[in-house]
Design a protein around this motif. Structure first.
Motif, PDB file in Angstrom:
ATOM      1  N   PRO A 104       2.489  -7.346  -3.456  1.00  0.00           N
ATOM      2  CA  PRO A 104       3.012  -8.530  -2.742  1.00  0.00           C
ATOM      3  C   PRO A 104       4.282  -8.230  -1.925  1.00  0.00           C
ATOM      4  O   PRO A 104       4.443  -8.738  -0.814  1.00  0.00           O
ATOM      5  CB  PRO A 104       3.308  -9.529  -3.866  1.00  0.00           C
ATOM      6  N   ARG A 105       5.149  -7.370  -2.451  1.00  0.00           N
ATOM      7  CA  ARG A 105       6.373  -7.010  -1.711  1.00  0.00           C
ATOM      8  C   ARG A 105       6.051  -6.149  -0.491  1.00  0.00           C
ATOM      9  O   ARG A 105       6.694  -6.279   0.548  1.00  0.00           O
ATOM     10  CB  ARG A 105       7.366  -6.296  -2.620  1.00  0.00           C
ATOM     11  N   ILE A 106       5.050  -5.276  -0.603  1.00  0.00           N
ATOM     12  CA  ILE A 106       4.638  -4.459   0.548  1.00  0.00           C
ATOM     13  C   ILE A 106       4.135  -5.385   1.649  1.00  0.00           C
ATOM     14  O   ILE A 106       4.528  -5.257   2.815  1.00  0.00           O
ATOM     15  CB  ILE A 106       3.552  -3.422   0.158  1.00  0.00           C
ATOM     16  N   PHE A 107       3.266  -6.345   1.281  1.00  0.00           N
ATOM     17  CA  PHE A 107       2.743  -7.306   2.252  1.00  0.00           C
ATOM     18  C   PHE A 107       3.882  -8.083   2.905  1.00  0.00           C
ATOM     19  O   PHE A 107       3.902  -8.268   4.120  1.00  0.00           O
ATOM     20  CB  PHE A 107       1.769  -8.290   1.579  1.00  0.00           C
ATOM     21  N   LYS A 108       4.811  -8.548   2.088  1.00  0.00           N
ATOM     22  CA  LYS A 108       5.920  -9.372   2.586  1.00  0.00           C
ATOM     23  C   LYS A 108       6.842  -8.588   3.528  1.00  0.00           C
ATOM     24  O   LYS A 108       7.238  -9.083   4.586  1.00  0.00           O
ATOM     25  CB  LYS A 108       6.727  -9.923   1.400  1.00  0.00           C
ATOM     26  N   LYS A 109       7.161  -7.349   3.149  1.00  0.00           N
ATOM     27  CA  LYS A 109       8.112  -6.532   3.930  1.00  0.00           C
ATOM     28  C   LYS A 109       7.475  -5.857   5.141  1.00  0.00           C
ATOM     29  O   LYS A 109       8.100  -5.738   6.187  1.00  0.00           O
ATOM     30  CB  LYS A 109       8.742  -5.451   3.052  1.00  0.00           C
ATOM     31  N   LYS A 110       6.236  -5.365   4.964  1.00  0.00           N
ATOM     32  CA  LYS A 110       5.637  -4.514   6.003  1.00  0.00           C
ATOM     33  C   LYS A 110       4.372  -5.086   6.643  1.00  0.00           C
ATOM     34  O   LYS A 110       3.916  -4.583   7.656  1.00  0.00           O
ATOM     35  CB  LYS A 110       5.304  -3.137   5.422  1.00  0.00           C
ATOM     36  N   GLY A 111       3.742  -6.083   5.983  1.00  0.00           N
ATOM     37  CA  GLY A 111       2.550  -6.700   6.554  1.00  0.00           C
ATOM     38  C   GLY A 111       1.240  -6.059   6.112  1.00  0.00           C
ATOM     39  O   GLY A 111       1.218  -4.972   5.531  1.00  0.00           O
ATOM     40  N   GLU A 112       0.157  -6.773   6.422  1.00  0.00           N
ATOM     41  CA  GLU A 112      -1.165  -6.332   5.989  1.00  0.00           C
ATOM     42  C   GLU A 112      -1.618  -5.054   6.677  1.00  0.00           C
ATOM     43  O   GLU A 112      -2.210  -4.178   6.038  1.00  0.00           O
ATOM     44  CB  GLU A 112      -2.216  -7.433   6.218  1.00  0.00           C
ATOM     45  N   ALA A 113      -1.338  -4.908   7.982  1.00  0.00           N
ATOM     46  CA  ALA A 113      -1.784  -3.706   8.700  1.00  0.00           C
ATOM     47  C   ALA A 113      -1.186  -2.444   8.059  1.00  0.00           C
ATOM     48  O   ALA A 113      -1.880  -1.429   7.895  1.00  0.00           O
ATOM     49  CB  ALA A 113      -1.403  -3.787  10.170  1.00  0.00           C
ATOM     50  N   TYR A 114       0.079  -2.510   7.692  1.00  0.00           N
ATOM     51  CA  TYR A 114       0.736  -1.380   7.029  1.00  0.00           C
ATOM     52  C   TYR A 114       0.056  -1.082   5.692  1.00  0.00           C
ATOM     53  O   TYR A 114      -0.232   0.068   5.376  1.00  0.00           O
ATOM     54  CB  TYR A 114       2.219  -1.699   6.820  1.00  0.00           C
ATOM     55  N   PHE A 115      -0.233  -2.140   4.922  1.00  0.00           N
ATOM     56  CA  PHE A 115      -0.892  -1.959   3.631  1.00  0.00           C
ATOM     57  C   PHE A 115      -2.270  -1.323   3.806  1.00  0.00           C
ATOM     58  O   PHE A 115      -2.652  -0.433   3.047  1.00  0.00           O
ATOM     59  CB  PHE A 115      -1.007  -3.294   2.886  1.00  0.00           C
ATOM     60  N   ARG A 116      -3.026  -1.759   4.812  1.00  0.00           N
ATOM     61  CA  ARG A 116      -4.366  -1.187   5.043  1.00  0.00           C
ATOM     62  C   ARG A 116      -4.260   0.298   5.398  1.00  0.00           C
ATOM     63  O   ARG A 116      -5.123   1.098   5.020  1.00  0.00           O
ATOM     64  CB  ARG A 116      -5.125  -1.964   6.116  1.00  0.00           C
ATOM     65  N   ARG A 117      -3.209   0.688   6.118  1.00  0.00           N
ATOM     66  CA  ARG A 117      -2.989   2.114   6.402  1.00  0.00           C
ATOM     67  C   ARG A 117      -2.729   2.885   5.106  1.00  0.00           C
ATOM     68  O   ARG A 117      -3.209   4.000   4.934  1.00  0.00           O
ATOM     69  CB  ARG A 117      -1.822   2.309   7.379  1.00  0.00           C
ATOM     70  N   LEU A 118      -1.968   2.271   4.194  1.00  0.00           N
ATOM     71  CA  LEU A 118      -1.722   2.911   2.895  1.00  0.00           C
ATOM     72  C   LEU A 118      -3.029   3.072   2.112  1.00  0.00           C
ATOM     73  O   LEU A 118      -3.243   4.091   1.445  1.00  0.00           O
ATOM     74  CB  LEU A 118      -0.722   2.095   2.071  1.00  0.00           C
ATOM     75  N   GLU A 119      -3.907   2.077   2.197  1.00  0.00           N
ATOM     76  CA  GLU A 119      -5.207   2.191   1.526  1.00  0.00           C
ATOM     77  C   GLU A 119      -6.003   3.357   2.110  1.00  0.00           C
ATOM     78  O   GLU A 119      -6.625   4.118   1.369  1.00  0.00           O
ATOM     79  CB  GLU A 119      -6.007   0.890   1.658  1.00  0.00           C
ATOM     80  N   GLN A 120      -5.972   3.505   3.445  1.00  0.00           N
ATOM     81  CA  GLN A 120      -6.708   4.606   4.074  1.00  0.00           C
ATOM     82  C   GLN A 120      -6.129   5.955   3.667  1.00  0.00           C
ATOM     83  O   GLN A 120      -6.868   6.891   3.359  1.00  0.00           O
ATOM     84  CB  GLN A 120      -6.710   4.459   5.605  1.00  0.00           C
ATOM     85  N   GLU A 121      -4.801   6.058   3.611  1.00  0.00           N
ATOM     86  CA  GLU A 121      -4.161   7.297   3.150  1.00  0.00           C
ATOM     87  C   GLU A 121      -4.590   7.620   1.718  1.00  0.00           C
ATOM     88  O   GLU A 121      -4.845   8.785   1.382  1.00  0.00           O
ATOM     89  CB  GLU A 121      -2.631   7.169   3.179  1.00  0.00           C
ATOM     90  N   THR A 122      -4.669   6.581   0.891  1.00  0.00           N
ATOM     91  CA  THR A 122      -5.086   6.763  -0.507  1.00  0.00           C
ATOM     92  C   THR A 122      -6.539   7.235  -0.563  1.00  0.00           C
ATOM     93  O   THR A 122      -6.867   8.148  -1.322  1.00  0.00           O
ATOM     94  CB  THR A 122      -4.893   5.447  -1.291  1.00  0.00           C
ATOM     95  N   ALA A 123      -7.394   6.638   0.256  1.00  0.00           N
ATOM     96  CA  ALA A 123      -8.807   7.054   0.312  1.00  0.00           C
ATOM     97  C   ALA A 123      -8.926   8.504   0.772  1.00  0.00           C
ATOM     98  O   ALA A 123      -9.733   9.269   0.221  1.00  0.00           O
ATOM     99  CB  ALA A 123      -9.586   6.133   1.246  1.00  0.00           C
ATOM    100  N   ASP A 124      -8.116   8.895   1.745  1.00  0.00           N
ATOM    101  CA  ASP A 124      -8.152  10.275   2.236  1.00  0.00           C
ATOM    102  C   ASP A 124      -7.737  11.245   1.125  1.00  0.00           C
ATOM    103  O   ASP A 124      -8.340  12.314   0.967  1.00  0.00           O
ATOM    104  CB  ASP A 124      -7.233  10.444   3.455  1.00  0.00           C
ATOM    105  N   TRP A 125      -6.718  10.875   0.360  1.00  0.00           N
ATOM    106  CA  TRP A 125      -6.274  11.718  -0.754  1.00  0.00           C
ATOM    107  C   TRP A 125      -7.369  11.831  -1.819  1.00  0.00           C
ATOM    108  O   TRP A 125      -7.643  12.921  -2.326  1.00  0.00           O
ATOM    109  CB  TRP A 125      -4.982  11.145  -1.360  1.00  0.00           C
TER     110      TRP A 125
END
Length: 182
Positions: free
Chosen positions: A49-70
């Motif tokens: 929730p803090r990631i969404f609030k501070k950085k937004g959904e697009a940023y969070f989706r990029r983090l999900e993609q980085e996690t998937a790549d790892w």
């Protein structure tokens, strides 16, 4: 020939029981389990929730993609429970066998609101404070989940043991067909 990962990827709507199922499966079958949201929170040193609030959904989706790549690069033989929107990563099918934990919106909402620690479970999922908005998102994602899933397990009215057995047997059959070696 592409190497097929022996991972099991649990997807489904928030609150359906992916984390609970993953922990029970790992215990019963003796494999490691990881949670994509936990990985992201650890990497960012803050809650979703803090990631969404501070950085937004697009940023969070990029983090999900980085996690998937790892995961694609470095993880095999693991059960991976995913956040509700993780199904959108572009390499999902390369991560392992995708298992959808399926249930109706009403069942999920009842599961959360009637749990012993309901307040905590609902607080972790702020979208449920707006049930109409949550249901709309559920309806949007339901078809997409089904489209990417290799195996669909309906969890309504089943014991945890029944769910675990259904996942285990279904994944074994699918992995045999794909030529995944134990």
């Amino acid at each position: 020939m592409e190497t097929v990962k022996k991972n099991i990827i649990l997807i489904g709507f928030m609150g359906v029981g992916k984390g609970t199922t993953a922990r029970a499966y790992a215990k019963k079958y003796g494999i490691y389990n990881i949670d994509t949201d936990d990985l992201i929170e650890s990497k960012e040193n803050r809650s979703i929730p803090r990631i969404f609030k501070k950085k937004g959904e697009a940023y969070f989706r990029r983090l999900e993609q980085e996690t998937a790549d790892w995961i694609e690069c470095c993880v095999d033989g693991t059960l991976i429970s995913c956040g509700g929107g993780f199904y959108q990563v572009d390499n999902l099918k390369k991560l392992g066998t995708v298992v959808l934990l399926d249930a109706s919106y009403d069942w999920i909402y009842h599961r959360l609101s009637s749990a012993k620690n309901a307040k905590k479970k609902l607080a972790k999922r702020p979208l449920f404070s707006e049930p109409k908005k949550a249901k709309k998102l559920y309806e949007k994602r339901e078809k997409a989940y089904r489209k990417v899933a290799d195996l669909i397990v309906n969890v309504e009215g089943k014991s945890m043991d029944e769910i675990l057995t259904e996942i285990h047997e279904g994944v074994e059959q699918l992995q045999k067909r794909k030529g995944v070696r134990s």
